[in-house]
Design an enzyme around this catalytic site. Sequence first.
Site, PDB file in Angstrom:
ATOM      1  N   ASP A  75      42.471 -31.765   5.652  1.00 37.15           N
ATOM      2  CA  ASP A  75      43.741 -31.241   5.137  1.00 37.15           C
ATOM      3  C   ASP A  75      44.161 -32.098   3.939  1.00 37.15           C
ATOM      4  O   ASP A  75      44.361 -33.306   4.082  1.00 37.15           O
ATOM      5  CB  ASP A  75      44.765 -31.348   6.271  1.00 37.15           C
ATOM      6  CG  ASP A  75      46.147 -30.865   5.874  1.00 37.15           C
ATOM      7  OD1 ASP A  75      46.423 -30.691   4.670  1.00 37.15           O
ATOM      8  OD2 ASP A  75      46.964 -30.682   6.792  1.00 37.15           O
ATOM      9  N   ASN A  85      50.860 -20.722  -7.375  1.00 34.75           N
ATOM     10  CA  ASN A  85      50.894 -19.458  -8.113  1.00 34.75           C
ATOM     11  C   ASN A  85      51.879 -19.647  -9.260  1.00 34.75           C
ATOM     12  O   ASN A  85      52.594 -20.651  -9.332  1.00 34.75           O
ATOM     13  CB  ASN A  85      51.276 -18.281  -7.204  1.00 34.75           C
ATOM     14  CG  ASN A  85      52.645 -18.453  -6.592  1.00 34.75           C
ATOM     15  OD1 ASN A  85      53.653 -18.505  -7.294  1.00 34.75           O
ATOM     16  ND2 ASN A  85      52.688 -18.575  -5.272  1.00 34.75           N
ATOM     17  N   GLY A  90      48.655 -21.045   2.296  1.00 34.24           N
ATOM     18  CA  GLY A  90      47.496 -21.910   2.061  1.00 34.24           C
ATOM     19  C   GLY A  90      47.875 -23.340   1.732  1.00 34.24           C
ATOM     20  O   GLY A  90      48.784 -23.920   2.330  1.00 34.24           O
ATOM     21  N   VAL A  91      47.179 -23.919   0.772  1.00 33.79           N
ATOM     22  CA  VAL A  91      47.418 -25.296   0.339  1.00 33.79           C
ATOM     23  C   VAL A  91      48.875 -25.454  -0.131  1.00 33.79           C
ATOM     24  O   VAL A  91      49.540 -26.444   0.175  1.00 33.79           O
ATOM     25  CB  VAL A  91      46.476 -25.661  -0.843  1.00 33.79           C
ATOM     26  CG1 VAL A  91      46.820 -27.020  -1.405  1.00 33.79           C
ATOM     27  CG2 VAL A  91      45.025 -25.639  -0.390  1.00 33.79           C
ATOM     28  N   ASP A  92      49.335 -24.477  -0.875  1.00 35.56           N
ATOM     29  CA  ASP A  92      50.688 -24.497  -1.434  1.00 35.56           C
ATOM     30  C   ASP A  92      51.735 -24.647  -0.323  1.00 35.56           C
ATOM     31  O   ASP A  92      52.616 -25.535  -0.383  1.00 35.56           O
ATOM     32  CB  ASP A  92      50.884 -23.182  -2.201  1.00 35.56           C
ATOM     33  CG  ASP A  92      52.010 -23.233  -3.210  1.00 35.56           C
ATOM     34  OD1 ASP A  92      52.601 -24.304  -3.398  1.00 35.56           O
ATOM     35  OD2 ASP A  92      52.289 -22.174  -3.819  1.00 35.56           O
ATOM     36  N   SER A 122      41.473 -21.322  -5.807  1.00 37.83           N
ATOM     37  CA  SER A 122      41.176 -19.868  -5.855  1.00 37.83           C
ATOM     38  C   SER A 122      40.285 -19.344  -4.723  1.00 37.83           C
ATOM     39  O   SER A 122      39.982 -18.156  -4.699  1.00 37.83           O
ATOM     40  CB  SER A 122      40.549 -19.442  -7.195  1.00 37.83           C
ATOM     41  OG  SER A 122      41.512 -19.432  -8.233  1.00 37.83           O
ATOM     42  N   VAL A 182      43.433 -17.245  -0.683  1.00 34.04           N
ATOM     43  CA  VAL A 182      44.147 -15.995  -0.965  1.00 34.04           C
ATOM     44  C   VAL A 182      43.579 -15.304  -2.218  1.00 34.04           C
ATOM     45  O   VAL A 182      43.521 -14.077  -2.285  1.00 34.04           O
ATOM     46  CB  VAL A 182      45.657 -16.295  -1.163  1.00 34.04           C
ATOM     47  CG1 VAL A 182      46.420 -15.066  -1.626  1.00 34.04           C
ATOM     48  CG2 VAL A 182      46.267 -16.819   0.135  1.00 34.04           C
ATOM     49  N   TYR A 183      43.097 -16.094  -3.181  1.00 34.38           N
ATOM     50  CA  TYR A 183      42.601 -15.524  -4.449  1.00 34.38           C
ATOM     51  C   TYR A 183      41.119 -15.134  -4.415  1.00 34.38           C
ATOM     52  O   TYR A 183      40.557 -14.713  -5.425  1.00 34.38           O
ATOM     53  CB  TYR A 183      42.918 -16.469  -5.614  1.00 34.38           C
ATOM     54  CG  TYR A 183      44.383 -16.504  -6.015  1.00 34.38           C
ATOM     55  CD1 TYR A 183      45.318 -15.637  -5.438  1.00 34.38           C
ATOM     56  CD2 TYR A 183      44.843 -17.408  -6.975  1.00 34.38           C
ATOM     57  CE1 TYR A 183      46.660 -15.687  -5.809  1.00 34.38           C
ATOM     58  CE2 TYR A 183      46.189 -17.442  -7.358  1.00 34.38           C
ATOM     59  CZ  TYR A 183      47.089 -16.581  -6.767  1.00 34.38           C
ATOM     60  OH  TYR A 183      48.417 -16.618  -7.146  1.00 34.38           O
TER      61      TYR A 183
HETATM   62  N1  AR6 Z   1      43.976 -28.648   2.716  1.00 38.76           N
HETATM   63  C1  AR6 Z   1      42.837 -28.387   2.031  1.00 38.76           C
HETATM   64  N2  AR6 Z   1      42.389 -27.134   1.807  1.00 38.76           N
HETATM   65  C2  AR6 Z   1      43.131 -26.107   2.303  1.00 38.76           C
HETATM   66  C3  AR6 Z   1      44.336 -26.306   3.025  1.00 38.76           C
HETATM   67  C4  AR6 Z   1      44.757 -27.655   3.224  1.00 38.76           C
HETATM   68  N3  AR6 Z   1      45.868 -27.951   3.898  1.00 38.76           N
HETATM   69  N4  AR6 Z   1      44.836 -25.089   3.371  1.00 38.76           N
HETATM   70  C5  AR6 Z   1      43.979 -24.163   2.881  1.00 38.76           C
HETATM   71  N5  AR6 Z   1      42.941 -24.771   2.249  1.00 38.76           N
HETATM   72  P1  AR6 Z   1      44.588 -21.083  -1.043  1.00 38.76           P
HETATM   73  P2  AR6 Z   1      44.171 -19.895  -3.713  1.00 38.76           P
HETATM   74  C6  AR6 Z   1      41.788 -24.178   1.549  1.00 38.76           C
HETATM   75  O1  AR6 Z   1      44.784 -19.744  -0.454  1.00 38.76           O
HETATM   76  O2  AR6 Z   1      43.000 -19.131  -3.230  1.00 38.76           O
HETATM   77  C7  AR6 Z   1      49.088 -19.447  -2.081  1.00 38.76           C
HETATM   78  O3  AR6 Z   1      49.911 -18.526  -1.407  1.00 38.76           O
HETATM   79  C8  AR6 Z   1      41.480 -22.744   1.806  1.00 38.76           C
HETATM   80  O4  AR6 Z   1      40.659 -22.613   2.951  1.00 38.76           O
HETATM   81  O5  AR6 Z   1      45.483 -22.186  -0.636  1.00 38.76           O
HETATM   82  O6  AR6 Z   1      44.083 -20.626  -5.018  1.00 38.76           O
HETATM   83  C9  AR6 Z   1      49.629 -19.777  -3.460  1.00 38.76           C
HETATM   84  O7  AR6 Z   1      51.048 -19.779  -3.505  1.00 38.76           O
HETATM   85  C10 AR6 Z   1      40.748 -22.344   0.532  1.00 38.76           C
HETATM   86  O8  AR6 Z   1      39.376 -22.716   0.594  1.00 38.76           O
HETATM   87  O9  AR6 Z   1      44.668 -21.027  -2.661  1.00 38.76           O
HETATM   88  C11 AR6 Z   1      49.057 -18.686  -4.309  1.00 38.76           C
HETATM   89  O10 AR6 Z   1      49.837 -17.512  -4.230  1.00 38.76           O
HETATM   90  C12 AR6 Z   1      41.390 -23.210  -0.543  1.00 38.76           C
HETATM   91  O11 AR6 Z   1      42.103 -24.219   0.160  1.00 38.76           O
HETATM   92  C13 AR6 Z   1      47.700 -18.425  -3.691  1.00 38.76           C
HETATM   93  O12 AR6 Z   1      47.829 -18.825  -2.328  1.00 38.76           O
HETATM   94  C14 AR6 Z   1      42.360 -22.477  -1.469  1.00 38.76           C
HETATM   95  O13 AR6 Z   1      43.068 -21.505  -0.741  1.00 38.76           O
HETATM   96  C15 AR6 Z   1      46.623 -19.259  -4.313  1.00 38.76           C
HETATM   97  O14 AR6 Z   1      45.373 -18.890  -3.756  1.00 38.76           O
END
Ligand code: AR6
Length: 170
Positions: A11, A25, A33-35, A123, A126-127
């Site tokens: 994490d 975003n 997600g991460v955000d 990306s 969600v992306y």
């Molecule tokens: N630590 C590390 N990696 C993570 C974590 C964490 N705590 N949580 C998820 N991941 P994403 P995106 C991984 O969706 O695709 C948000 O709503 C996850 O498994 O966080 O760039 C934003 O506000 C994946 O491999 O980011 C935007 O609207 C990676 O992190 C949108 O999502 C990225 O997943 C951005 O989408």
Amino acid sequence: MTTTITLVQGDITRQSADAIVNAANSSLLGGGGVDGAIHRRGGPAILEDCRRLRASRYGKGLPTGRAVATTAGDLDARWVIHTVGPVFSATEDRSELLASCYRESLRVADELGARTVAFPAVSTGVYRWPMEDAARIAVETVRTTDTAVEEVVFVLFDDRAHEAFAAQLR
Ligand code: AR6
């Protein structure tokens, strides 16, 4: 100087680094997600900074491929660098925008004087960017970017992501 690249599975909000990169975003006002995890664990100070950025420099939001820093709030870091990855498209090549996220984040890190930077796999959630291709772009871009950052840590959430990045480093 060369930048060391290391991989960690876990994490990103548990990571210690000078700067932690957020896969944000354009609104900069949070998401899943991460955000979501960064705002939850980092506390309200991060969102306050983001709102200030929206009220000043980024009235229309942060464009895709760009990066901007805020406080890291309660995270074990000095800054969060927010970058906006492209949504994956099967019909349009947006690779340059994804590469730009890593380049711009490192440029902001240099401006701040950050020496260690933790990145998620931008990306790939969600992306919907395919993990292997995202890993290739991430590693290639960090390797070829001229930066004073000494260590980049890719923090990968699961086995599959970790394996995809490890394959790029072999
Ligand atoms: N630590 C590390 N990696 C993570 C974590 C964490 N705590 N949580 C998820 N991941 P994403 P995106 C991984 O969706 O695709 C948000 O709503 C996850 O498994 O966080 O760039 C934003 O506000 C994946 O491999 O980011 C935007 O609207 C990676 O992190 C949108 O999502 C990225 O997943 C951005 O989408």
